[in-house]
Design a protein around this motif. Sequence first.
Motif, PDB file in Angstrom:
ATOM      1  N   GLY A   1       0.805  -1.212   0.000  1.00 45.53           N
ATOM      2  CA  GLY A   1       0.000   0.000   0.000  1.00 45.53           C
ATOM      3  C   GLY A   1       0.833   1.254   0.000  1.00 45.53           C
ATOM      4  N   GLY A   2       2.146   1.096  -0.103  1.00 52.71           N
ATOM      5  CA  GLY A   2       2.985   2.282  -0.109  1.00 52.71           C
ATOM      6  C   GLY A   2       3.193   2.898   1.254  1.00 52.71           C
ATOM      7  N   TRP A   3       2.811   2.189   2.319  1.00 54.65           N
ATOM      8  CA  TRP A   3       2.930   2.774   3.657  1.00 54.65           C
ATOM      9  C   TRP A   3       4.325   2.515   4.217  1.00 54.65           C
ATOM     10  N   VAL A   4       5.257   3.432   3.932  1.00 57.12           N
ATOM     11  CA  VAL A   4       6.601   3.262   4.484  1.00 57.12           C
ATOM     12  C   VAL A   4       6.592   3.727   5.943  1.00 57.12           C
ATOM     13  N   PRO A   5       7.539   3.260   6.726  1.00 64.52           N
ATOM     14  CA  PRO A   5       7.531   3.635   8.132  1.00 64.52           C
ATOM     15  C   PRO A   5       7.777   5.126   8.327  1.00 64.52           C
ATOM     16  N   ARG A   6       7.093   5.708   9.321  1.00 66.68           N
ATOM     17  CA  ARG A   6       7.313   7.116   9.610  1.00 66.68           C
ATOM     18  C   ARG A   6       7.842   7.258  11.015  1.00 66.68           C
ATOM     19  N   ARG A   7       8.938   7.951  11.161  1.00 62.57           N
ATOM     20  CA  ARG A   7       9.569   8.182  12.479  1.00 62.57           C
ATOM     21  C   ARG A   7       9.780   6.847  13.190  1.00 62.57           C
ATOM     22  N   GLY A   8      10.222   5.865  12.436  1.00 62.44           N
ATOM     23  CA  GLY A   8      10.558   4.593  13.047  1.00 62.44           C
ATOM     24  C   GLY A   8       9.382   3.703  13.409  1.00 62.44           C
ATOM     25  N   ALA A   9       8.152   4.132  13.082  1.00 64.48           N
ATOM     26  CA  ALA A   9       6.989   3.295  13.364  1.00 64.48           C
ATOM     27  C   ALA A   9       6.417   2.787  12.060  1.00 64.48           C
ATOM     28  N   ALA A  10       6.180   1.489  11.990  1.00 66.43           N
ATOM     29  CA  ALA A  10       5.652   0.896  10.766  1.00 66.43           C
ATOM     30  C   ALA A  10       4.140   1.052  10.744  1.00 66.43           C
TER      31      ALA A  10
END
Lengths: 83, 554, 254
Positions: free
Chosen positions: B62-71
Amino acid sequence: MIWLQTAILIMVALGGLAVVLTRDPLHQAVVASFYGILLGLMFFLFQAPDVALSQIVIGALALPLMILLALARIRRKRERSVP
Amino acid sequence: MLTPPIPVALPLLVAALLAALNRLLPRWLASTLAILTSAAVGCVAVSMLVYSRLDPIVYWFGGWVPRRGAALGIGFVIDGPGAMLVLLASILVTASLVFSTRYFDTVGTLFPSLMLIFLAAMSGFSQTGDLFNLFVFFELMSAAAFALCGYKSEEPGPLQGALNFAVTNTVGAFLILSGIGLIYGRTGALNMAQIGRALGNRADALTLVALAFIACGFLVKAAIVPFHFWLADAHAVAPAPVCVLFSGVMVELGLYAVTRVYWACFSGILEPRQGALRNLLLVFGVATALLGAVMCYAQRHLKRMLRTASVDEMDLRGRGRQIQATGALFVLGAAGLAGLPPFATFWAANMMDASARELGLHWLPWVSFAAATATAAALLRFWARVFLGWGPNVEELPTPGGHVRERPDTSGGHHRTPAAMYLPAAGLLALGLLAGLAPRLTGAAYAAAIHIQDRGAYAQRVLDMLTPYPAAVQDQPAAAGDFARGAAGLLLALAAAWMTLCWNAVRRTVGRSPIARALVGVLRAAHSGIIPDYVTWLIFGVAAFGAASLIWLR
Amino acid sequence: MRPLVRLGLFLVSTAVFAGIFVAALFDLHPLGHADPLSATYGDLVNSLTVPERHITDAVTAVNFDFRGFDTLGEEFIMFASVLGAALLLRKHADESAGPPIDKQQGRQITLASDAVRLLSVALVSPAVLFGIYVVTHGQVTPGGGFQGGVILASAPLLIYVSGEFHSLRRVAPRWLVEAAESIGAGGYVVIGAAGLLSANAFLHNFLPLGRPGDVFSGGSVALIDLTVGLEVAGGFILLLLVFLEEVLVLRDPI
């Protein structure tokens, strides 16, 4: 709210016990149906309405139906083998 | 970067297609499509294996890369072992599908569809980096496996075996889910790398119990003592192409899951207690090896013996002389199991023994040698009896359950084994041989093992998108002594088979000794086929593992 | 194992099991709070669903967008289970299929009572309508593909209760139900693959997002709701058909 949640949890525990202790499969289907509704209510009280919707239809409708159909199958087979 | 979803999405799509056109497609077309699909998955697996040798492939759905170290979403993390397992699964499924085109001369509807779903589940299981996704594919694998196991539903036996399989594995799934729930409650994360970071550095009751539950749940799938009872039943009743998958890759996936989850999530907090955990797991593992070897040797029913095909050796005595090619393949297979070089099993056993010696466990190589030899001896005894006609007509050790005449799966009338049936076996044996001859095999395996254990680097690669993995590792050559041990294993197995078959003095003492009878009697009584027994042993195993972890791993 | 030995072993093991489970549960934070050290997934999702995906039902957003791949797996678990049930209950070589018999041998065929028939027929339309409502409004209110699909599946069941087996067969013929189920299952994979082609990630949300609160918001989530609803409804109706055929239609060899 916390009292409602505690109450429903106790009822769910007792309901689970009731399902297991009901020995006759036909009676157990009905008790399982009631238990399904109880679980749906519990999910609703814990603020999960999506889960409650699925649980009510499956636990109270589909599961007892399948138990009844399986029982009908076994009963029919038993009637056939007894001349 | 299109490839990671393909081993999961493609078989699922084709399975849905085959199920939709179930009544319209002729059987040969459905089988061919299924074979092509699993072959395609195999090719994709090879490309992933090549691409991931030095740097794991990380793919976010879905293109959801981790943000600020949270998946946020689900990630696939494909490294060497994962890609290898996908390759293994696809090869075995292809072989099974080819075999089953002649195996099921009778009705074979919906079989390719379920096999493809099974393949998709195994691929997803090997590739995922998300704990709940692992559970979902575990369940999908189980659902397809239950149906495939009970495939021959005309007889009551397969249904009972499938029921045993279903109940025990569902209890295992419940355990895994409870463990995942506990972990999520603590960390708020389902991605394995993120869990590894978020668990902190002290092991308390919650994390230890979660590890016990998750490990025991996966060990049910891996058929480790005392969770193993379902496997013998499932193997005895499932059709042969399905049995290949069960013991060829499904149980291995259970062990892979324990390894992956431990190293990615729990290795940080259990660092100081690693030795104790290793000993705990060793207890279970050694018990499995020894129990398996003893039960195997005492079996006469080949399917239960190999946990594979279905024939009582007494009935077939001597008749195998006509199917020479099958006999030759059988001997080669037994040799591979015994760890004869240059089969790949030789190198694997070698590396395990080397690391065992490094850890100071000098008795462990002897145990594994004994177990492998005993298994091979049982198989060779079967071969000698069926294909060479050796041995007398009467058996000393009584078998339970009397004589069960099973309905043959093929419609008979074949003078020689059909090509579609022995070619897959020959192909798989050839692959085993070739894998053993592959250059830099041991180096690649060692590198993969080191990478799996590196929790920090894994988390960095998955969540921070850095590439911290070091260069490849040196090969481990085998000494002359190791080769001698491999050959000795096979010779010892042959000797044991011949002794218990032909040398009457040995046969009578072994067959009539009260110790042997008592031991085998107790073991057989334990494998009763009754579900309450199996579940009781399961709960006992979990309770033992959990209590041991709480006491010794804190 | 002798039953008493087994019972004893089971009780001891269960006591230890319960003990360690309770010990673990005491280490959890109270419901609704999370370990402050780790970013809570719930807060993160809640802050992202409306701005980034225009979906107001966060549960559906997690199910079909953030963790849509899990839901694909779950959907195929249901697909494989229904397939397995159809496989295990298939007509065997020695069985024959006859006209459906609703009652035991030797009794006269009686229809259901008037009250049951009236009530079931009256409830069919509300069930279908409610099911469609829940399916299509998944991204706005609690509900979604699964829930709506199961409610939709209860409609043919009501038809069976109100009439005979052949009325069920006429309304939901087997080939139609199988096709619907497979289209729903395959459709999910196709939507995922379409995401692959458009933005290089499987299950990427590639359709226009719409306004939050609209029925057609959330992009491909709305479409996935429909396919999942189709698959679940088809699956449950197929299960019902397979079980009823096993009971009413298939005859054992005498």
